[in-house]
Structure formats: structure tokens, C-alpha cells
Design a protein around this motif. Structure first.
Motif, mmCIF file in Angstrom:
data_model
loop_
_atom_site.group_PDB
_atom_site.id
_atom_site.type_symbol
_atom_site.label_atom_id
_atom_site.label_comp_id
_atom_site.label_asym_id
_atom_site.label_seq_id
_atom_site.Cartn_x
_atom_site.Cartn_y
_atom_site.Cartn_z
ATOM 1 N N GLU A 260 0.888 -1.107 -0.084
ATOM 2 C CA GLU A 260 -0.273 -0.097 -0.050
ATOM 3 C C GLU A 260 0.878 1.259 0.050
ATOM 4 O OE1 GLU A 260 -4.029 -1.681 2.269
ATOM 5 O OE2 GLU A 260 -2.500 -1.082 3.403
ATOM 6 N N LYS A 261 1.966 1.212 0.780
ATOM 7 C CA LYS A 261 2.853 2.491 0.803
ATOM 8 C C LYS A 261 3.589 2.662 -0.732
ATOM 9 C CE LYS A 261 4.457 2.975 5.649
ATOM 10 N NZ LYS A 261 5.805 3.150 6.452
ATOM 11 N N ASP A 262 3.730 1.631 -1.242
ATOM 12 C CA ASP A 262 4.360 1.506 -2.606
ATOM 13 C C ASP A 262 3.051 2.239 -3.742
ATOM 14 O OD1 ASP A 262 6.807 0.813 -2.145
ATOM 15 O OD2 ASP A 262 6.444 -1.273 -3.085
ATOM 16 N N VAL A 263 1.848 1.878 -3.519
ATOM 17 C CA VAL A 263 0.996 2.061 -4.323
ATOM 18 C C VAL A 263 0.612 3.680 -4.392
ATOM 19 C CG1 VAL A 263 -1.792 2.031 -4.596
ATOM 20 C CG2 VAL A 263 -0.436 -0.333 -4.458
ATOM 21 N N VAL A 264 0.845 4.092 -2.820
ATOM 22 C CA VAL A 264 0.404 5.306 -2.654
ATOM 23 C C VAL A 264 1.678 6.167 -3.000
ATOM 24 C CG1 VAL A 264 0.246 7.110 -0.846
ATOM 25 C CG2 VAL A 264 -0.866 5.021 -0.789
ATOM 26 N N LEU A 265 2.980 6.127 -2.662
ATOM 27 C CA LEU A 265 3.996 6.852 -2.867
ATOM 28 C C LEU A 265 4.624 6.867 -4.041
ATOM 29 C CD1 LEU A 265 5.417 6.559 0.745
ATOM 30 C CD2 LEU A 265 4.106 8.565 -0.207
ATOM 31 N N THR A 288 -0.126 -2.315 -12.225
ATOM 32 C CA THR A 288 1.198 -2.494 -11.790
ATOM 33 C C THR A 288 1.282 -3.341 -10.694
ATOM 34 O OG1 THR A 288 1.544 -0.048 -12.467
ATOM 35 C CG2 THR A 288 3.232 -1.125 -11.167
ATOM 36 N N TYR A 289 0.214 -3.196 -9.726
ATOM 37 C CA TYR A 289 0.417 -4.195 -8.286
ATOM 38 C C TYR A 289 -0.798 -5.335 -8.316
ATOM 39 C CZ TYR A 289 3.385 -0.113 -7.054
ATOM 40 O OH TYR A 289 4.574 0.669 -7.098
ATOM 41 N N GLN A 290 -1.057 -5.627 -9.645
ATOM 42 C CA GLN A 290 -1.952 -6.448 -9.736
ATOM 43 C C GLN A 290 -1.770 -7.996 -9.128
ATOM 44 O OE1 GLN A 290 -3.242 -7.574 -13.692
ATOM 45 N NE2 GLN A 290 -1.156 -7.780 -14.613
ATOM 46 N N ASP A 291 -0.438 -8.334 -8.981
ATOM 47 C CA ASP A 291 0.054 -9.608 -8.440
ATOM 48 C C ASP A 291 0.187 -9.537 -7.110
ATOM 49 O OD1 ASP A 291 -0.559 -10.907 -10.958
ATOM 50 O OD2 ASP A 291 1.765 -10.259 -11.581
ATOM 51 N N GLU A 292 0.064 -8.531 -6.513
ATOM 52 C CA GLU A 292 0.572 -8.274 -4.960
ATOM 53 C C GLU A 292 -0.698 -8.473 -4.173
ATOM 54 O OE1 GLU A 292 3.606 -7.804 -4.075
ATOM 55 O OE2 GLU A 292 4.403 -7.305 -5.979
ATOM 56 N N TYR A 318 -10.498 -4.757 -9.095
ATOM 57 C CA TYR A 318 -10.086 -3.512 -8.626
ATOM 58 C C TYR A 318 -9.109 -3.414 -7.371
ATOM 59 C CZ TYR A 318 -14.183 -2.164 -11.496
ATOM 60 O OH TYR A 318 -15.101 -1.962 -12.518
ATOM 61 N N LYS A 319 -8.572 -4.477 -7.213
ATOM 62 C CA LYS A 319 -7.674 -4.584 -6.033
ATOM 63 C C LYS A 319 -6.299 -3.728 -6.284
ATOM 64 C CE LYS A 319 -4.602 -7.954 -6.043
ATOM 65 N NZ LYS A 319 -3.952 -9.389 -6.056
ATOM 66 N N ASN A 320 -5.904 -3.253 -5.384
ATOM 67 C CA ASN A 320 -4.777 -2.235 -5.404
ATOM 68 C C ASN A 320 -5.203 -0.862 -6.223
ATOM 69 O OD1 ASN A 320 -3.418 -3.700 -3.624
ATOM 70 N ND2 ASN A 320 -2.629 -5.119 -5.099
ATOM 71 N N GLU A 321 -6.119 -0.619 -6.583
ATOM 72 C CA GLU A 321 -6.696 0.550 -7.322
ATOM 73 C C GLU A 321 -6.491 1.646 -6.081
ATOM 74 O OE1 GLU A 321 -9.786 1.184 -10.100
ATOM 75 O OE2 GLU A 321 -10.876 2.880 -8.708
ATOM 76 N N LEU A 322 -6.045 2.839 -6.300
ATOM 77 C CA LEU A 322 -6.135 3.939 -5.365
ATOM 78 C C LEU A 322 -7.254 4.864 -5.351
ATOM 79 C CD1 LEU A 322 -3.201 5.902 -3.822
ATOM 80 C CD2 LEU A 322 -4.867 7.301 -4.826
ATOM 81 N N GLN A 323 -7.764 5.218 -4.379
ATOM 82 C CA GLN A 323 -8.888 6.198 -4.381
ATOM 83 C C GLN A 323 -8.477 6.926 -3.172
ATOM 84 O OE1 GLN A 323 -12.785 4.022 -4.340
ATOM 85 N NE2 GLN A 323 -12.182 2.972 -6.245
ATOM 86 N N ILE A 324 -9.280 8.342 -3.525
ATOM 87 C CA ILE A 324 -9.529 9.518 -2.185
ATOM 88 C C ILE A 324 -10.892 9.652 -2.226
ATOM 89 C CG2 ILE A 324 -8.606 11.575 -1.462
ATOM 90 C CD1 ILE A 324 -6.541 11.711 -3.813
#
Length: 364
Positions: A260-265, A288-292, A318-324
Motif C-alpha cells: 500500500e505504501k508503494d501504491v501511494v508513494l 502495476t500491483y495486480q499480483d500483490e 479493482y484490487k490495489n486501485e488507489l482512491q481518495i
């Protein structure tokens, strides 16, 4: 391309050279390149010129460009005419800011001064002032705009007025500037100093948040600190902010994981073009992070505006999609991974379709 700059203000009528020089050294360390210098009185013209030249020369050696704020009475006190700006060129200034306007023809003529001095206009008015000057065929590359600042609580510009006034300049491609206020500065042009912002809503905000909003409007090129002297922490905070895209300060929740930190930053985020009212969606991380793996946590609460969410293992495609989050809602398929700094939540208004944005954290 117009590069965005940071600037400081110096008040030689209220300060001493040693302190000013120290401040300019500190600003130079943090990449500041502009000086706004107020020239309010010239009771002894020769002494005034010497005092200003000394500090302007010092700034020039450090790579600053100084614009002198001049009121009409200064021309009288220095015994000079509006048709000859040689005295300001001799002081080493890069330009003069005309706090009071003339008839349009005068400003246009001044923009052809042989010294290449910038003629900076007061932007804090919503009238056809600039159009009038340009209609007299002004030398546009030498015409700049700079808003006022407001030392008295309650007297800064409203946001709507600021936008209207700024758009008058930006639509012509004029280089623009506005002021932010330091919490530590106690020097300004007058003996009232409740801070020196352009926008009233900025008066009590952290300085970096003020600057982020000015840049996010797309209407302001240069951000200047109105009052002196800002603290080193404030100069550092301004130096670290991204001048070209929104960069939100995020506080992570304790249970945030490495993925999650990678997904955000890590990614260059952008909001999908087909926008909705519920959330800002940055969809590339799910590819990018579909396999994580990303197990659920902090997923049963009601999310609030400003919460940063990442789809968990139960969210399928939608796993690892970032939303605000923009509106309160619940969805156990999303993990709350952090929250945008409370002072920056209003900046979500600047995340439009396709807007690029990033995150940073100061709490690692």
C-alpha cells in the motif's frame, strides 16, 4: 515555458543589512530566487540609494532578482521622473512594481525602458487595467503582475475576487506573483502586521499549504513570502513542495502495509477522465500491483472526505486501485491506508479530470 519561482520580502526601511544578508543567504540555500523590496521613504535620497544598493547587490551575487515596490511619492523624494528609470537600474534592480496605476500609455511606454527593467503591475483589481496598458502596445515580455498583500486581519482578498483578477493577467500569458504569510515574520511595510498574505483564507494556514493552493490554481507563477523573516523550517517546507503538480501530505494508518505504501508513494497518479462524485480514482496501480496480495484492514469504518483508500483482496479486478474519498461512504472491499493532512483537504477541489498528483509523507 514560465518557470515557477519562490521569493522573499525585504524591508530596508525597517531592518539592518546584516540581518537581511543572513536571510538572503538562508533563502539562497533553499532555492529562492526573487526579492520583493519595499521602498517606502527616501528622506535622505543619497543615503536611501546607498542602503538599497548594498542589499540589492548582495542579492544579485546570490542569483536573486529584485523588484522594487515604489509608490508615486518615492519618485518625488528621489527627484526622478517616470520617464527615466535609470536610478532603479543603477541600484541593480531587475524591475519596479507600480503600486499605483497611471493612464495605460505611461505604463506601456515604461515597458520600453532602455535598461530592460521589468514593469510589474498591481494585480489586485478586477478592472480592465491590463487590457488598457496592452492596448497601447506595451512591451509584453517586460510586463509582470503581482498581487497586493494585506497586513490587517480580515482585509485579504476573497478567493473569487482573486481568481477573477488573476485570470485577467493569465489569459494574456503575463508572469504573475502572489504572497503567502509566515507565522514567524514580524516585519512588513506598516506598523500593523497580522501576517501578509494575498488571500484572507491563507492568513493562519501553514505556509506550504498556502503555496500549494496558489500553484494549484494555475494562475500564479511565483510565490513570495510577504513578511520577514520567515523561519528556516518555513523556507525548507516551501523549497520541498512540488511547484508543478499537487503533492498531498499523507498520514498513514498504523496497519498500512508495504504494498500500500508503494501504491501511494511511487506512481505518478492521475484522476480518471470519467469522473464521479464519490472518489478520485487513480486506476493504474491496480495494473502495476495486480499480483500483490493486500489483505483487508481498516475496511469496516465509514470513509470520510480526504481518506486515502486502496482496494483489498476482496475487490477482484479493482484490487490495489488507489482512491481518495470525496464523500462519506462504506465499502469493506477498500482499505483506509491514510489520510490527507487536514489543512490540505480543501485542495481536493483542484483535482479535476486527468489532474496529475502525488503523495508525500513527513512521518516516516
Amino acid at each position: 515555458m514560465t518557470f515557477r519561482q519562490l521569493g522573499l520580502s525585504i524591508y530596508p526601511d525597517h531592518s539592518n543589512f546584516a540581518e537581511d544578508a543572513k536571510y538572503l543567504d538562508l533563502g539562497h540555500k533553499y532555492g529562492f530566487t526573487r526579492i520583493f523590496m519595499s521602498m517606502l521613504e527616501a528622506t535622505d535620497p543619497e543615503a536611501t540609494k546607498a542602503k538599497f544598493k548594498k542589499i540589492i547587490d548582495y542579492g544579485n551575487k546570490l542569483g536573486y532578482k529584485t523588484v522594487l515596490d515604489v509608490a508615486p511619492h518615492i519618485f518625488d523624494q528621489l527627484g526622478i521622473s517616470y520617464s527615466d528609470l535609470k536610478v532603479f537600474a543603477d541600484l541593480g534592480a531587475a524591475g519596479v512594481r507600480l503600486d499605483t496605476g497611471f493612464d495605460g500609455a505611461t505604463e506601456a511606454m515604461l515597458s520600453y525602458n532602455p535598461y530592460g527593467l521589468i514593469i510589474e503591475l498591481n494585480m489586485s483589481n478586477d478592472v480592465a487595467y491590463l487590457d488598457n496598458i496592452l492596448s497601447y502596445q506595451a512591451n509584453e515580455p517586460f510586463i509582470y503582475g503581482c498581487h497586493n498583500f494585506y497586513p490587517q486581519t480580515g482585509t485579504g482578498l476573497t478567493y473569487d475576487f482573486f481568481v477573477r483578477a488573476s485570470e485577467r493577467f493569465k489569459k494574456h500569458g503575463i508572469h504573475t506573483a502572489a504572497f503567502v504569510s509566515s507565522k514567524h515574520g514580524d516585519q512588513g511595510p506598516w506598523n500593523v502586521n497580522d501576517g501578509l498574505p494575498t488571500l484572507e483564507q491563507h492568513r493562519h494556514l501553514p505556509i506550504a499549504v498556502q503555496a500549494k493552493q496558489l500553484f494549484a490554481t494555475g494562475l500564479i507563477d511565483d510565490v513570495l513570502i510577504g513578511n520577514a523573516y520567515a523561519s528556516e523550517d518555513e523556507l525548507k517546507a516551501l523549497s520541498e513542495l512540488n511547484r508543478y503538480q499537487l503533492q498531498f501530505d499523507i498520514d498513514f494508518v498504523p496497519a498500512v502495509n508495504a504494498v500500500e505504501k508503494d501504491v501511494v508513494l511511487k506512481p505518478q497518479h492521475f484522476r480518471r477522465g470519467d469522473v464521479n462524485a464519490l472518489v478520485v480514482r487513480s486506476t493504474m496501480p491496480r495494473v502495476t500491483y495486480q499480483d500483490e496480495l493486500n489483505p483487508p484492514h481498516d475496511n469496516t469504518i465509514e470513509f470520510q472526505r480526504g481518506d486515502v483508500l486502496v482496494g483489498n483482496d476482496d475487490f477482484g479486478h479493482y484490487k490495489n486501485e488507489l482512491q481518495i474519498a470525496l464523500e462519506p461512504h462504506r465499502d469493506p472491499r477498500k482499505n483506509k491506508v491514510g489520510r490527507i493532512n487536514e489543512n490540505e483537504i480543501s485542495l481536493l477541489d483542484y483535482v479535476h479530470p486527468w489532474t496529475k498528483f502525488r503523495f508525500e509523507t513527513h512521518h516516516e
